[in-house]
Design a protein around this motif. Structure first.
Motif, PDB file in Angstrom:
ATOM      1  N   ASP A  43       0.821  -1.216   0.000  1.00 39.46           N
ATOM      2  CA  ASP A  43       0.000   0.000   0.000  1.00 39.46           C
ATOM      3  C   ASP A  43       0.852   1.262   0.000  1.00 39.46           C
ATOM      4  N   VAL A  44       1.983   1.249   0.728  1.00 36.18           N
ATOM      5  CA  VAL A  44       2.843   2.448   0.760  1.00 36.18           C
ATOM      6  C   VAL A  44       3.814   2.495  -0.413  1.00 36.18           C
ATOM      7  N   GLN A  45       4.108   1.336  -0.986  1.00 32.85           N
ATOM      8  CA  GLN A  45       5.030   1.255  -2.121  1.00 32.85           C
ATOM      9  C   GLN A  45       4.331   1.618  -3.428  1.00 32.85           C
ATOM     10  N   ALA A  70       7.011   5.262   6.007  1.00 29.68           N
ATOM     11  CA  ALA A  70       5.538   5.180   5.925  1.00 29.68           C
ATOM     12  C   ALA A  70       5.066   3.776   6.265  1.00 29.68           C
ATOM     13  N   TYR A  71       5.823   2.778   5.838  1.00 31.74           N
ATOM     14  CA  TYR A  71       5.472   1.379   6.137  1.00 31.74           C
ATOM     15  C   TYR A  71       5.557   1.118   7.642  1.00 31.74           C
ATOM     16  N   LYS A  72       6.643   1.572   8.263  1.00 30.58           N
ATOM     17  CA  LYS A  72       6.824   1.343   9.704  1.00 30.58           C
ATOM     18  C   LYS A  72       5.751   2.079  10.508  1.00 30.58           C
ATOM     19  N   LYS A  73       5.352   3.249  10.031  1.00 33.46           N
ATOM     20  CA  LYS A  73       4.301   4.034  10.690  1.00 33.46           C
ATOM     21  C   LYS A  73       2.956   3.301  10.568  1.00 33.46           C
ATOM     22  N   ALA A  74       2.717   2.709   9.398  1.00 30.52           N
ATOM     23  CA  ALA A  74       1.458   1.990   9.151  1.00 30.52           C
ATOM     24  C   ALA A  74       1.366   0.744  10.036  1.00 30.52           C
ATOM     25  N   GLY A  75       2.523   0.193  10.375  1.00 27.35           N
ATOM     26  CA  GLY A  75       2.536  -1.025  11.187  1.00 27.35           C
ATOM     27  C   GLY A  75       2.488  -0.770  12.675  1.00 27.35           C
ATOM     28  N   SER A  76       2.620   0.494  13.061  1.00 24.17           N
ATOM     29  CA  SER A  76       2.678   0.814  14.509  1.00 24.17           C
ATOM     30  C   SER A  76       1.291   0.996  15.101  1.00 24.17           C
ATOM     31  N   GLY A  78      13.265   6.091  -1.062  1.00 25.88           N
ATOM     32  CA  GLY A  78      13.158   4.791  -0.410  1.00 25.88           C
ATOM     33  C   GLY A  78      12.956   4.925   1.085  1.00 25.88           C
ATOM     34  N   GLN A  79      13.666   5.867   1.691  1.00 22.19           N
ATOM     35  CA  GLN A  79      13.525   6.105   3.132  1.00 22.19           C
ATOM     36  C   GLN A  79      12.097   6.507   3.474  1.00 22.19           C
TER      37      GLN A  79
END
Length: 327
Positions: A120-122, A321-327, A315-316
């Motif tokens: 979703d973030v990629q 965004a991925y790590k934020k979505a998983g938190s 890329g960062q």
């Protein structure tokens, strides 16, 4: 006069009969995997949904098993209009741009839920990249996740030191380097022979490849690490899409959404089936223990850092965004 009227009516009838044929559009969609592979089957269902929704006005011919173009040629063929749509393994084009290789960064996404959040973030970055090349992304479907196959207990990453480790991409070769294994390049087609002759005795791959290679004839353990979940992407030539009328465009987009949802569901069902089959053949199937998992996650952090060096700020931003979505 009557003769002229009959001629006029005949011509009008001929034109009416020809009208549906003139209105019909045919697309070719090359894919790299066999017709009975679940990815190719999903593409065929996508094509059927489009044909049904357009009353047969848009026909999509799916050409599986690399019969129309070889896998590395498909994307370029769609860009240049030699085919109207295509499907490829996304990471196949990582050398072109790191964004294509994010889903094969080991241990970044270790479950289907995480893989979906990563996708979703990629997706926006990938859509932008493809758009700049005259392509439009339609959908993505995952493969089964990667696990460790071995001939002995693997309790920590130190237990991988010195094993004959099959590598088939930069990520798996780098893992061998970090754990002190002996990397041996072996492609999937050559894996059964490599196992039978002892060229390799440990490796990471999906349950699908393990099942196809009959690993239970040579190995005893499967650790379901779900190290990464690679994806195939399906895309269309933007000019070909723009040439469709509005109802046909909407039919394609709706069928694409359905294909993505169906594909993710099928991948998860197949994953379970492959694992069950290996267990039924006598393999010891288990999740990684706490120490092994911790060691693998540490390797994953290193490999993520390697990817970020190549990918830069864009890329960062995606990983953040991925790590934020998983938190």
């Amino acid at each position: 006069m009557k003769h002229m009227t009959r001629l006029t009516l005949s011509l009008a009838g001929a034109l009416l009969m020809a009208a549906p044929a003139l209105a019909q559009t045919k697309w070719n969609l090359p894919a790299a995997y066999p017709q009975d592979n679940f990815h190719t089957e999903n593409l065929s269902l996508f094509a059927k949904d489009v044909a049904d929704a357009t009353g047969g006005k848009l026909q999509i011919a799916v050409h599986g098993n690399a019969s129309l173009f070889k896998a590395p040629e498909i994307k370029r063929a769609v860009q240049t209009g030699q085919a109207q749509a295509g499907e490829v393994l996304m990471s196949l084009h990582e050398n072109e741009d790191p964004v294509y290789g994010l889903d094969v960064v080991p241990f970044l996404a270790t479950s289907f839920d995480q893989a979906k959040k990563l996708w979703d973030v990629q997706r926006p970055a990938l859509e932008k990249k493809l758009s700049g090349q005259g392509l439009m992304l339609l959908f993505a479907v995952p493969w089964p996740p990667q696990g460790i196959f071995a001939k002995k207990d693997i309790n920590t990453v130190e237990d991988l030191k010195g094993v004959k480790w099959r590598s088939y991409n930069p990520g798996t070769a780098r893992i061998a380097e970090l754990v002190g294994a002996q990397p041996v390049t072996v492609q999937a087609a050559d894996l059964p022979q490599a196992l039978a002759t002892g060229v390799v005795n440990t490796f990471m791959t999906s349950g699908a490849t393990g099942y196809d290679s009959k690993v239970w004839e040579s190995l005893t353990h499967f650790y379901d690490t779900q190290a990464w979940i690679p994806k195939n992407i399906t895309f269309v030539n933007k000019a070909a899409f723009d040439a469709l009328d509005k109802p046909a465009q909407e039919a394609v987009l709706k069928a694409a959404k359905t294909a993505e949802e169906r594909g993710w569901k099928t991948a998860q069902e197949k994953t379970k089936w492959y694992v069950e089959q290996m267990a039924a053949k006598g393999m010891k199937v288990q999740p990684p223990g706490p120490e092994l998992k911790a060691g693998l996650l540490k390797i994953g952090e290193q490999l993520t850092a390697d990817w970020l060096k190549k990918a830069g700020p864009e890329g960062q931003a995606i990983v953040d965004a991925y790590k934020k979505a998983g938190s």
